[in-house]
Scaffold this active site. Structure first.
Site, PDB file in Angstrom:
ATOM      1  N   CYS A  43       0.824  -1.211   0.000  1.00 56.44           N
ATOM      2  CA  CYS A  43       0.000   0.000   0.000  1.00 56.44           C
ATOM      3  C   CYS A  43       0.860   1.263   0.000  1.00 56.44           C
ATOM      4  O   CYS A  43       0.658   2.170  -0.800  1.00 56.44           O
ATOM      5  CB  CYS A  43      -0.924  -0.029   1.220  1.00 56.44           C
ATOM      6  SG  CYS A  43      -2.001   1.388   1.325  1.00 56.44           S
ATOM      7  N   CYS A  48      -1.671   1.741  -2.963  1.00 56.19           N
ATOM      8  CA  CYS A  48      -2.650   2.810  -2.738  1.00 56.19           C
ATOM      9  C   CYS A  48      -2.064   4.222  -2.751  1.00 56.19           C
ATOM     10  O   CYS A  48      -2.589   5.112  -3.428  1.00 56.19           O
ATOM     11  CB  CYS A  48      -3.344   2.627  -1.380  1.00 56.19           C
ATOM     12  SG  CYS A  48      -3.386   0.957  -0.730  1.00 56.19           S
ATOM     13  N   LYS A  51      -0.112   5.366  -5.968  1.00 55.12           N
ATOM     14  CA  LYS A  51      -1.139   5.351  -7.025  1.00 55.12           C
ATOM     15  C   LYS A  51      -2.065   6.562  -6.913  1.00 55.12           C
ATOM     16  O   LYS A  51      -2.345   7.237  -7.887  1.00 55.12           O
ATOM     17  CB  LYS A  51      -1.914   4.037  -6.890  1.00 55.12           C
ATOM     18  CG  LYS A  51      -3.050   3.798  -7.836  1.00 55.12           C
ATOM     19  CD  LYS A  51      -4.355   4.414  -7.456  1.00 55.12           C
ATOM     20  CE  LYS A  51      -4.916   4.091  -6.109  1.00 55.12           C
ATOM     21  NZ  LYS A  51      -5.398   2.741  -5.931  1.00 55.12           N
ATOM     22  N   TYR A 181      -9.114  -3.663 -11.140  1.00 54.98           N
ATOM     23  CA  TYR A 181      -8.788  -2.416 -10.444  1.00 54.98           C
ATOM     24  C   TYR A 181      -7.518  -1.774 -11.013  1.00 54.98           C
ATOM     25  O   TYR A 181      -7.507  -0.606 -11.375  1.00 54.98           O
ATOM     26  CB  TYR A 181      -8.486  -2.713  -8.981  1.00 54.98           C
ATOM     27  CG  TYR A 181      -9.636  -2.838  -8.014  1.00 54.98           C
ATOM     28  CD1 TYR A 181     -10.000  -1.765  -7.225  1.00 54.98           C
ATOM     29  CD2 TYR A 181     -10.300  -4.033  -7.836  1.00 54.98           C
ATOM     30  CE1 TYR A 181     -11.012  -1.881  -6.269  1.00 54.98           C
ATOM     31  CE2 TYR A 181     -11.309  -4.156  -6.886  1.00 54.98           C
ATOM     32  CZ  TYR A 181     -11.662  -3.074  -6.106  1.00 54.98           C
ATOM     33  OH  TYR A 181     -12.653  -3.185  -5.172  1.00 54.98           O
ATOM     34  N   GLU A 185      -7.227   1.631 -13.223  1.00 51.64           N
ATOM     35  CA  GLU A 185      -6.646   2.819 -12.592  1.00 51.64           C
ATOM     36  C   GLU A 185      -5.421   3.310 -13.366  1.00 51.64           C
ATOM     37  O   GLU A 185      -5.276   4.502 -13.639  1.00 51.64           O
ATOM     38  CB  GLU A 185      -6.256   2.503 -11.142  1.00 51.64           C
ATOM     39  CG  GLU A 185      -7.476   2.305 -10.257  1.00 51.64           C
ATOM     40  CD  GLU A 185      -7.149   2.137  -8.771  1.00 51.64           C
ATOM     41  OE1 GLU A 185      -8.054   2.335  -7.949  1.00 51.64           O
ATOM     42  OE2 GLU A 185      -5.997   1.791  -8.433  1.00 51.64           O
ATOM     43  N   HIS A 443     -26.870  21.014  -0.598  1.00 52.93           N
ATOM     44  CA  HIS A 443     -27.030  21.584  -1.921  1.00 52.93           C
ATOM     45  C   HIS A 443     -26.024  22.689  -2.174  1.00 52.93           C
ATOM     46  O   HIS A 443     -25.790  23.484  -1.272  1.00 52.93           O
ATOM     47  CB  HIS A 443     -28.464  22.129  -2.049  1.00 52.93           C
ATOM     48  CG  HIS A 443     -28.794  22.590  -3.418  1.00 52.93           C
ATOM     49  ND1 HIS A 443     -28.937  21.722  -4.486  1.00 52.93           N
ATOM     50  CD2 HIS A 443     -28.986  23.846  -3.916  1.00 52.93           C
ATOM     51  CE1 HIS A 443     -29.220  22.421  -5.574  1.00 52.93           C
ATOM     52  NE2 HIS A 443     -29.246  23.711  -5.253  1.00 52.93           N
ATOM     53  N   GLU A 448     -26.042  14.756  -2.923  1.00 51.10           N
ATOM     54  CA  GLU A 448     -27.450  14.946  -2.559  1.00 51.10           C
ATOM     55  C   GLU A 448     -28.367  14.105  -3.447  1.00 51.10           C
ATOM     56  O   GLU A 448     -29.493  13.790  -3.069  1.00 51.10           O
ATOM     57  CB  GLU A 448     -27.852  16.427  -2.613  1.00 51.10           C
ATOM     58  CG  GLU A 448     -27.885  17.014  -4.003  1.00 51.10           C
ATOM     59  CD  GLU A 448     -28.335  18.478  -4.024  1.00 51.10           C
ATOM     60  OE1 GLU A 448     -29.272  18.834  -3.291  1.00 51.10           O
ATOM     61  OE2 GLU A 448     -27.733  19.267  -4.775  1.00 51.10           O
TER      62      GLU A 448
END
Ligand code: FAD
Ligand code: NDP
Length: 463
Positions: A43, A48, A51, A181, A185, A443, A448
């Site tokens: 990672c 992660c 990346k 993945y 990516e 908003h 939302e």
């Protein structure tokens, strides 16, 4: 009672190993961790974190293009690959140092070197001064995974994600093989940074296992950004030619590339660990078999994270580590024991645009619940009314019709992971569509939309 050098000996200082070692040491037990490479594991070093940093870098390309519609003249932006690599390496080095401080601060002994089992309660580490053995009451295998490249003619010319962060020179033409993945990516990232990217995938759609709407939608959005897809396609051969790497597909089509990235899955990292000699049972895919308490077939040996591979995600390895420490050494004072739950694990794919998802896909939900109600909204984000970008956003809710519980929530759009993380809490708590409907939106945001979907697009019944 037998005296051991350590109460817990952890093999591998990645996401799961570091967390387990640190938490166990904080319980006051004697802990050592052996690491053959850099602290932090996949990672931190080649996963992660670097990346995501590169994904941020790639997003600037869109931002520069979109800026004009908001009145900005950003001239002619120029990307310097060398600067990004140097800055990333500096940050990763800083993180390696933080991991070291965390471990040392907690009282964990860090042992540098390749470790293997030398018995059910003995680990041998190949240290700089030579091999050394340590005894331990419990041993934890947290050795992660490693990229899997299938046999093919020209395999020696391909690279895996491990090499992508330091490529030299920058690949002007990149072929990415795989539709999962990592392939998606890296296709997005290098496309954003300026490579001409062709993604070759054996399936008809990207991201097997994701909601079919989401996979199709993200593929379409990726193509809009400039990624070329060769779907239902496999690589026959790769050959080095003067002009670059010649990739020949089984149908005969040919692609020329500077770099060919294979992102075709990751295998549990078990080679040379001495698992079989120690009697540790493996699953058919090489993953270490464990019970609900991460215990292997040898009672003193445990395994977690990618090597036992329920879900290859950092937060899963962390969750498993904390559950194991509570199980072995008791929970922290005043806290209940933690258990790892594999339901409703949210996940993001850092494509451009991002995917965020939690819960059942539509197909899974139909199988599980029979009758489900689908809410779906596809639109152009407010930002793009001025930016000139043709990017669209997709948001989808899947509701179990009988109970009204929201059982699937999926999004393709900017910062989808950030949006979905919060909703994952609500879904874990069992929120119904009525609860979503009674929640006031913020908003104007994209998020939302998830609390303002009123009209079901369809009711689907299991076929
Ligand atoms: P690892 O982190 O792989 O750690 C294993 C450690 O064990 C390594 O440091 C290794 O050197 C060491 N080791 C192995 N064998 C030995 C031995 N015999 N002796 C001593 N040391 C040994 N997950 C996410 O959640 N989000 C993301 O965005 C994400 N992006 C990713 C991007 C890429 C390119 C990749 C490859 C993975 C990504 N992942 C992501 C997955 C994530 O990195 C892994 O799920 C996670 O690192 C697993 O942790 P682990 O502790 O099981 O193993
Ligand atoms: P994935 O399992 O996600 O994808 C592997 C891809 O390779 C699939 O498209 C698969 O096709 C294809 N494939 C497998 N074998 C072959 C073959 N022999 N020839 C051609 N294609 C093949 O693995 P990744 O390597 O992308 O990533 C490993 C794991 O790391 C992920 O599953 C994920 O858990 C983790 N990860 C998480 C990230 C995140 O959280 N954002 C980012 C990166 C990695 P098919 O679908 O047909 O099987």
């Amino acid at each position: 009672m037998q005296n051991f050098d350590y109460d817990l000996f952890v093999i591998g200082a990645g996401s799961g190993g570091v967390r387990a070692a640190r938490m166990a040491a904080q319980r006051g037990v004697r802990v050592a961790v052996a690491e053959a490479a850099a602290l932090g594991g996949t990672c931190v070093n080649v996963g992660c974190i670097p990346k995501k940093l590169y994904s941020y870098a790639a997003h600037f390309a869109e931002s520069f293009e979109e800026a004009a519609g908001f009145g900005w003249d950003v001239g002619h932006p120029r990307f310097d690959w060398a600067t990004l690599k140097v800055n990333r390496a500096r940050e990763i080095l800083r993180l390696n140092g933080i991991y070291q401080q965390l471990l040392v601060g907690a009282g964990v002994k860090i042992i540098n070197g390749w470790a293997q089992l030398a018995g059910s309660q003995t680990v041998q580490v190949q240290e700089a001064e030579g091999p050394r053995q340590y005894s331990a009451r419990h041993i934890l295998i947290a050795t992660g995974g490693t990229p899997l490249v299938p046999a093919l003619s020209g395999r020696e010319h391909v690279v895996t994600s491990d090499s992508m962060f330091d490529l030299d020179p920058f690949p002007q033409r990149l072929v990415v093989v795989g539709g999962g993945y990592i392939a998606c990516e890296f296709a997005s990232i290098f496309n954003g940074l300026g490579s001409q990217v062709t993604q070759v995938h054996r399936g008809a759609g990207l991201l097997t296992g994701f909601d079919a709407d989401i996979s199709a939608f993200v593929a379409q959005e990726m193509r809009k950004t400039g990624v070329t897809h060769q779907l239902s396609a496999t690589v026959a051969t790769i050959a080095q030619e003067a002009a670059g790497l010649l990739v020949t597909l089984t149908g005969g089509a040919q692609l020329m590339a500077d770099t060919v990235l294979y992102a075709t899955g990751r295998a549990p990292n078990i080679t040379g660990l001495g698992l079989e000699a120690a009697g540790v049972a493996l699953a058919a895919n090489g993953a270490v078999k464990v019970n609900a308490y991460y215990q292997t077939s040898v009672p003193s040996i445990y395994a977690l994270g990618d090597v036992s591979s329920k879900k290859q995600l950092t937060p899963v390895a962390l969750g498993e580590a904390m559950a194991l420490v509570d199980h072995l050494f008791g929970p922290a004072a005043g806290k209940p024991a933690r258990h790892m739950s594999y339901d409703f694990i949210p996940t993001a794919v850092f494509t451009h645009p991002n995917i965020g998802t939690v819960g059942f896909t539509e197909a899974e939900a139909r199988r599980e619940f029979g009758k489900v109600t689908i809410f779906r909204s596809e639109f152009k984000a407010l930002k793009h009314t001025l930016s000139g970008s043709s990017e669209r956003t997709l948001m989808k809710l899947i509701v179990d019709t009988a109970s009204d519980r929201v059982v699937g929530l999926h999004m393709v759009g900017p910062d989808a992971g950030e949006v979905v993380q919060g909703f994952a809490v609500a879904m874990k708590a069992g929120a119904t569509k009525a609860v979503f409907d009674s929640t006031i939106g913020i908003h104007p945001t994209l998020a939302e939309e998830f609390v303002t979907m009123r009209e079901a697009v369809k009711e689907a019944v299991a076929s």
